[in-house]
Design an enzyme around this catalytic site. Structure first.
Site: not given
Length: 418
Positions: A85, A133
């Site tokens: 990410k 998340d």
């Protein structure tokens, strides 16, 4: 050593025309392109701590699975954040700040200037926000601290305390939202409108596409690295990659499609069976919401709504959409930690293994092997998107700590796992 990956699993072949034309002719080039990826690589490769993540050959597992090769791209070391990410969220934060400074001064600074604090007087009053998340929020928070702005991150109740703490460690304010990930997305968007903040989301929706496009463009660095890491003359025949909102899958799919449509690999998107918005969308031929609580150990993939621009690519770029159960993910984590017939032990988190679990289940089912043209000559690429981003959960699932696995890796390789 033998292995068994528990089912059930489901697979839907894409009924739409798949890669029927050269990439970009249907407008995909407006979403992602090699030209924009070159810009992303030019910035990201200059960030402190940048290095290519390992591409690990799992020859023991390949032999047991009756394919020629399995390559595992291990993103657990990316910029010290534990997941891929970092390439997306932080890059989108940088682009946002670059746009703001350029609009005010007419000059577009590079990441080095932001990192040195040259524009902090202008950017410190800006706030970025998103729902997460875990891993995306950590990347956005890291980017905000690195490039000089404030950050507020929204999580749903199912996000563990270690993941929240990892986000807060980069100076972000973490706020909890009741409901699912998609509820947190909506809350981040509404609060941003009220407060004048900037949403840096990895999912796109009606009227919000530019920043998710930048996030996805950053992910393309993974495919570019893989190209240079594969043995000379070898290309993947199959790619199995995690779903979620579809951003990573669409980025990789676009890269292989644009590089050479004639030799593009069979592309399979894999999701948790409790968060299957992409497979549902494939069945319907249009974006469909996955209902329910999206309760899965694969927390980074617990998404109920498809990213619109990701769907634009995947709807005609992916060959198939699979779902796997939590039991399959857990078993694959343990399999990687143990190593198969001489394979290097690998620390892989819950969301890291969905693609590999899908590949193993597909290869073990004769009808699915035939449908996907998997055979002894197949070269399979999977992306290990995270390490043990929740160390305690990792220990519970695998039965040993990430550090214990790394120690065995060091013994096997003669050097510590990076």
């Amino acid at each position: 050593m033998t292995f068994s990956i528990p089912g059930p699993f489901s697979m839907v072949l894409n009924t739409m025309p798949v890669r029927a034309e050269i990439y970009g002719r249907s407008g995909n080039g407006e979403v992602l392109s090699q030209e924009a990826l070159d810009t992303a690589i030019g910035e990201i490769s200059l960030w402190p701590g940048y290095s290519q993540t390992p591409l690990v050959e799992l020859d023991g597992l390949a032999a047991a699975t009756r394919v020629e090769k399995i390559f595992y791209k291990d993103e657990s070391t990316r910029f010290g954040l534990g997941s891929f990410k970092a390439l997306g969220g932080a890059y989108a934060v940088l682009r946002l700040l670059q746009d703001a400074v350029q609009a005010a001064t007419g000059i577009r600074p590079d990441s080095g200037e932001f990192a040195a604090g040259a524009h902090r007087a202008r950017t410190a009053s800006m706030t970025v926000t998103c729902a997460t998340d875990g891993n995306h929020g950590r990347s956005v928070a890291w980017g905000a601290r690195a490039f000089g702005c404030a950050c507020v991150i929204y999580v749903h109740a199912g996000v563990s305390q270690p993941r929240r703490a990892a986000i807060a460690a980069y100076g972000a304010e973490v706020r909890e939202v009741q409901g699912t990930y998609d509820d947190a997305v909506r809350k981040a968007d509404s609060d941003a409108r009220v407060n004048g903040w900037h949403v840096v989301s990895d999912t796109s929706y009606e009227g919000y596409t530019e920043i998710p496009r930048n996030v996805m463009q950053g992910y393309g660095v993974i495919a570019q690295e893989v190209q240079g890491q594969l043995p000379p003359g070898m290309r993947p025949t199959h790619v199995f990659v995690q779903g979620g909102v579809g951003g990573l899958a669409a980025s990789l799919c676009a890269w292989f499609w644009e590089a050479d449509v004639a030799s593009a690999p069979v592309f399979v998107v894999v999701e948790p069976d409790q968060a299957d918005c992409l497979q549902r969308s494939a069945r319907a031929g249009a974006p469909v919401v996955a209902p329910g609580k999206l309760d899965t150990i694969m927390a980074g993939l617990a998404c109920g709504e498809v990213s619109l621009i990701a769907w634009q690519i995947l709807s005609h770029g992916a060959d198939a959409f699979m779902t796997v159960a939590d039991e399959a993910a857990a078993a694959t984590m343990r399999l990687l930690a143990d190593g198969m017939k001489g394979d290097t032990p690998i620390v892989a988190g819950e969301s890291a293994v969905a693609g590999l679990a899908g590949a193993l289940l597909a290869a073990g089912d004769e009808k699915t092997r035939e449908a996907l043209k998997l055979n002894e000559h197949s070269v399979v690429l999977v992306i290990g998107t995270e390490g043990a981003t929740d160390p305690e959960l990792y220990r519970q699932i695998v039965g040993q700590s990430a550090e214990e696995v790394r120690q065995r890796t060091a013994v096997c390789s003669g050097a510590a796992q990076p």
